[in-house]
Scaffold this motif. Structure first.
Motif, PDB file in Angstrom:
ATOM      1  N   PHE A 142       0.866  -1.179   0.000  1.00 47.11           N
ATOM      2  CA  PHE A 142       0.000   0.000   0.000  1.00 47.11           C
ATOM      3  C   PHE A 142       0.894   1.217   0.000  1.00 47.11           C
ATOM      4  O   PHE A 142       1.918   1.247   0.697  1.00 47.11           O
ATOM      5  N   LEU A 143       0.513   2.264  -0.766  1.00 49.46           N
ATOM      6  CA  LEU A 143       1.257   3.515  -0.750  1.00 49.46           C
ATOM      7  C   LEU A 143       0.266   4.672  -0.760  1.00 49.46           C
ATOM      8  O   LEU A 143      -0.592   4.752  -1.634  1.00 49.46           O
ATOM      9  N   GLY A 144       0.382   5.531   0.241  1.00 50.74           N
ATOM     10  CA  GLY A 144      -0.511   6.681   0.319  1.00 50.74           C
ATOM     11  C   GLY A 144      -0.400   7.343   1.676  1.00 50.74           C
ATOM     12  O   GLY A 144       0.332   6.873   2.561  1.00 50.74           O
ATOM     13  N   ARG A 145      -1.116   8.434   1.848  1.00 48.45           N
ATOM     14  CA  ARG A 145      -1.134   9.113   3.141  1.00 48.45           C
ATOM     15  C   ARG A 145      -1.897   8.228   4.125  1.00 48.45           C
ATOM     16  O   ARG A 145      -3.120   8.073   4.022  1.00 48.45           O
ATOM     17  N   MET A 146      -1.171   7.673   5.083  1.00 50.03           N
ATOM     18  CA  MET A 146      -1.702   6.605   5.917  1.00 50.03           C
ATOM     19  C   MET A 146      -2.919   7.026   6.733  1.00 50.03           C
ATOM     20  O   MET A 146      -3.824   6.227   6.980  1.00 50.03           O
ATOM     21  N   GLN A 147      -2.934   8.279   7.183  1.00 51.37           N
ATOM     22  CA  GLN A 147      -3.995   8.713   8.090  1.00 51.37           C
ATOM     23  C   GLN A 147      -5.116   9.465   7.386  1.00 51.37           C
ATOM     24  O   GLN A 147      -5.980  10.025   8.050  1.00 51.37           O
ATOM     25  N   ILE A 187       3.722  -1.118   3.911  1.00 55.67           N
ATOM     26  CA  ILE A 187       2.924   0.113   3.958  1.00 55.67           C
ATOM     27  C   ILE A 187       3.869   1.309   3.861  1.00 55.67           C
ATOM     28  O   ILE A 187       4.722   1.515   4.733  1.00 55.67           O
ATOM     29  N   ALA A 188       3.725   2.090   2.803  1.00 55.27           N
ATOM     30  CA  ALA A 188       4.583   3.255   2.580  1.00 55.27           C
ATOM     31  C   ALA A 188       3.736   4.512   2.487  1.00 55.27           C
ATOM     32  O   ALA A 188       2.594   4.482   2.026  1.00 55.27           O
ATOM     33  N   GLY A 189       4.320   5.617   2.944  1.00 52.42           N
ATOM     34  CA  GLY A 189       3.631   6.896   2.871  1.00 52.42           C
ATOM     35  C   GLY A 189       3.776   7.665   4.168  1.00 52.42           C
ATOM     36  O   GLY A 189       4.140   7.115   5.204  1.00 52.42           O
ATOM     37  N   PRO A 190       3.480   8.973   4.121  1.00 49.60           N
ATOM     38  CA  PRO A 190       3.597   9.791   5.332  1.00 49.60           C
ATOM     39  C   PRO A 190       2.496   9.470   6.327  1.00 49.60           C
ATOM     40  O   PRO A 190       1.384   9.078   5.952  1.00 49.60           O
ATOM     41  N   GLY A 191       2.797   9.664   7.608  1.00 47.99           N
ATOM     42  CA  GLY A 191       1.811   9.429   8.660  1.00 47.99           C
ATOM     43  C   GLY A 191       2.467   8.833   9.894  1.00 47.99           C
ATOM     44  O   GLY A 191       3.627   8.404   9.866  1.00 47.99           O
ATOM     45  N   ASP A 192       1.719   8.809  10.993  1.00 47.09           N
ATOM     46  CA  ASP A 192       2.198   8.280  12.270  1.00 47.09           C
ATOM     47  C   ASP A 192       1.852   6.801  12.350  1.00 47.09           C
ATOM     48  O   ASP A 192       0.695   6.431  12.554  1.00 47.09           O
ATOM     49  N   GLU A 193       2.856   5.946  12.163  1.00 48.40           N
ATOM     50  CA  GLU A 193       2.585   4.510  12.122  1.00 48.40           C
ATOM     51  C   GLU A 193       2.052   3.987  13.445  1.00 48.40           C
ATOM     52  O   GLU A 193       1.268   3.021  13.458  1.00 48.40           O
TER      53      GLU A 193
END
Length: 385
Positions: free
Chosen positions: A195-200, A227-233
């Protein structure tokens, strides 16, 4: 030709419209045109040499996301100066209905102006409320482009008039040549999906994917979810079952090179987006890199996937159906190979070499339509005035 391009969204934050603007500008420059891009950005933001900062942006919720826009008299003055200094043969504004620099440019420009509409939102309160107010300015548009049928329908419903459909573009070869990263590649016992995208950002659909993972793990215990992309994992995985947390490998924000390598490495690319998508550029990127695509059955995605011929779909916001389709594809390597081949072929129809020529034809038409009869044909063809 001297071309001015305006984006309403801040270059401080990556996004689909700015990616489109950046790639279009660079391809036009490669073809020998003079291009200047105006967009919101902090004065100290590193920008490509062809981008002019229109001022600091502020976050504004819009269409299920948060956009960074700038408006006001100071920004309007910057826009006017940019237009005056540019002496453009044509000005190309993206999302002119958005209360940012694109709208201000539409107010200020006197000359051929082309607009591209990216948004798909049939219930847009903003368009409903602003449509009549902006109608005099929208009448200045010499030509309209929509990136998809969904975006075109939004325009015709809320603003009237029509638009020619020219899709987003991709530099296909940049993805087609990507080499897999061994640590991201799957095996028969440990397949990988990504998955790639803005996580939140809820509409990107990561919560749907995470709810599907337990059922996937029952059928494929060794499954890895990249899981790739910006956000707080930590927030993204908070409250998830331990087996889901263990299956997820959080890569964070990755470079463009690694994005292509991620697609090339995964057994399946998952696009679980839930709505608000007018096109699906990331599907084209994944197909360009040779990834079999499994996407939610949003209208825009189905059209990109040629009715499901070059990619698999699942019922939107249905984790059970998503899990079923993932397992089915993982059990059918021949099907994945076929989808990768057909997807790669389909991607070439969206290459910038094709898309830019269509946009240039619109520019030429707009210049011809606007130029008064007494102005020379050399000017109307984008030559020196």
């Amino acid at each position: 030709m001297r071309i001015g391009i305006v984006s309403p969204y801040s270059f401080d934050v990556p996004g689909g419209v700015n990616l489109h603007v950046k790639d279009l500008a660079e391809h036009l420059i490669d073809l020998g045109h003079e291009v200047s891009v105006l967009a919101p950005a902090d004065d100290d933001t590193p920008l490509p040499p062809y981008v002019v900062a229109a001022g600091k942006a502020v976050p504004v919720p819009y269409n299920g996301s948060v956009s960074r826009l700038t408006f006001g008299p100071v920004t309007a003055a910057r826009v006017s100066r940019w237009i005056e200094r540019g002496q453009f043969d044509v000005v190309h504004v993206h999302e002119p209905i958005t209360t940012s620099v694109s709208m201000l440019a539409l107010f200020a420009v006197e000359g051929p102006v082309v607009a591209t509409f990216h948004t798909s939102n049939m219930r847009s309160r903003l368009m409903i409320s602003l449509g009549s107010f902006l109608q005099p300015s929208l009448e200045k548009l010499t030509a309209r482009i929509a990136v998809s049928e969904d975006a075109r329908r939004t325009v015709t419903t809320h603003l009237g008039g029509d638009a020619v459909i020219i899709p987003n573009g991709v530099f296909v070869d940049r993805f087609a040549g990507a080499q897999p990263r061994p640590e991201w590649q799957g095996t028969a016992d440990r397949p990988t999906i990504c998955f790639l995208g803005r996580m939140q950002e809820a509409r990107k659909g990561l919560p749907v994917l995470l709810r599907a993972v337990p059922a996937m793990l029952k059928a494929k215990p060794g499954l890895r979810v990249l899981i790739a992309g910006p956000g707080d994992e930590r927030q993204v995985l908070s409250g998830q079952p331990p087996e889901v947390v263990a299956a997820c490998e959080m890569l964070g924000a990755i470079s463009d090179e690694d994005k292509a390598r991620l697609f090339a490495s995964a057994d399946i690319y998952i696009a679980p987006n839930t709505g608000g998508e007018s096109f699906g550029i990331i599907l084209i990127e994944a197909m360009s890199a040779g990834a079999p695509v499994l996407a939610s059955d949003l209208g825009a995605f189905v059209r990109v996937l040629d009715g499901g011929h070059v990619g698999q779909t699942f019922r939107n916001e249905d984790p059970a159906d998503l899990a079923t389709e993932v397992v089915r594809l993982l059990d059918d390597p021949e099907r994945r190979t076929t989808l990768a081949r057909l997807g790669g072929q389909r991607a070439h129809t969206f290459d910038w070499s094709v898309v830019t020529q269509d946009i240039l034809m619109v520019y030429e038409t707009a210049i011809e339509a606007w130029a008064p009869p007494h102005i020379s044909s050399r000017w109307r063809r984008g030559g020196t005035r």
